[in-house]
Design an enzyme around this catalytic site. Sequence first.
Site, PDB file in Angstrom:
ATOM      1  N   LYS A 189       0.831  -1.219   0.000  1.00 18.92           N
ATOM      2  CA  LYS A 189       0.000   0.000   0.000  1.00 18.92           C
ATOM      3  C   LYS A 189       0.860   1.260   0.000  1.00 18.92           C
ATOM      4  O   LYS A 189       0.435   2.307  -0.508  1.00 18.92           O
ATOM      5  CB  LYS A 189      -0.971  -0.030   1.173  1.00 18.92           C
ATOM      6  CG  LYS A 189      -0.348   0.017   2.559  1.00 18.92           C
ATOM      7  CD  LYS A 189      -0.179   1.419   3.101  1.00 18.92           C
ATOM      8  CE  LYS A 189       0.552   1.405   4.431  1.00 18.92           C
ATOM      9  NZ  LYS A 189       0.737   2.757   5.000  1.00 18.92           N
ATOM     10  N   THR A 246      -4.309   5.534   3.138  1.00 23.38           N
ATOM     11  CA  THR A 246      -3.004   6.036   2.714  1.00 23.38           C
ATOM     12  C   THR A 246      -3.039   6.669   1.334  1.00 23.38           C
ATOM     13  O   THR A 246      -2.215   7.538   1.023  1.00 23.38           O
ATOM     14  CB  THR A 246      -1.974   4.884   2.728  1.00 23.38           C
ATOM     15  OG1 THR A 246      -2.096   4.171   3.952  1.00 23.38           O
ATOM     16  CG2 THR A 246      -0.562   5.407   2.621  1.00 23.38           C
TER      17      THR A 246
END
Length: 331
Positions: A189, A246
């Site tokens: 991620k 994120t």
Amino acid sequence: MTRVAVIGGGAWGTALACVARRAGNDTIIWARNEAVVAAIKAGDGNPLYLKDVPVEQGITATSDITEACTLADIVLLVVPSQFMRQVTAQMAPAIQDDTPTVLCAKGIERHSGALMSEVLSETIPRAMIAILSGPTFAREVACDLPTAVTLACPYADRNAHLAAALGSARFRPYLSDDVVGAEIGGAVKNILAIACGIVTGRELGNNARAALITRGLAEMGRLSQAKGGRPETLMGLAGIGDLTLTCNAMQSRNFSLGTALGEGKQLKDILASRNAVTEGIYSAASVVMLAKRLGIEMPICSAVNRIVNHGASVNHMIANLLSRPFAHKQV
């Protein structure tokens, strides 16, 4: 009282020390930086990495890793992933057999392609490994805002013990036994967040960012499956939860770095203005190497790696992704 040693004095380590202390544990932070140790001991928080956020009373600090780890009932490892091997080898003599050792850093070792659990298995074979991962900004956790995480450990009884020791009404661990899936989600991620930041900095629109997150999740799933992770793990907090947070917030170091790159800033200038590690830069090289070794296609991660580690043009990499053949499958 449970003794929790937090290894790493950055923003995330400080936040997790607050979590441990609020849960009623005797908590100590190990930090390499003497200024961080002195500030925490003086009750001044961690102004270098977590400015203007108070640290829970009763947390102590040391620059002696043996002092931190000796007699620890639980160890939280929060050093950057590329330093994990060095630090865990240093602390190994002080760790008792079967001590729950929770990996909280999100990354893959650059030169070996090893997951953090694989590194720890080599440096401290007797440690009981767990993974803590999920959608977490350190400042919000330190400020006791509601947060949920994945806590992955192959031993159900020890996992429940860890959750009881660290959990609270505002810090909620959800238990899993899929260590690999939780690790892959946390590492990949960060790379995808850089990509989404580039899209934002280039003003390519919300449609493009949503498509990038979705296709990035498919890349994450392919790598996780090849390493033995389970698909459902990535549908939870350690996967889509962390990815969503994120890839959409400037508070993310990886997203903000990507945004600056998309705006045309130079990588060396962006990094010179920061005092914290941006894990996605290092993980990009590691993930691409690991994917090649496993025969997996990860075009978004490869494009980010070319940009941040090989100086490729942002415009050229975007053009390459947009010119890929149309696919008829959904994954």
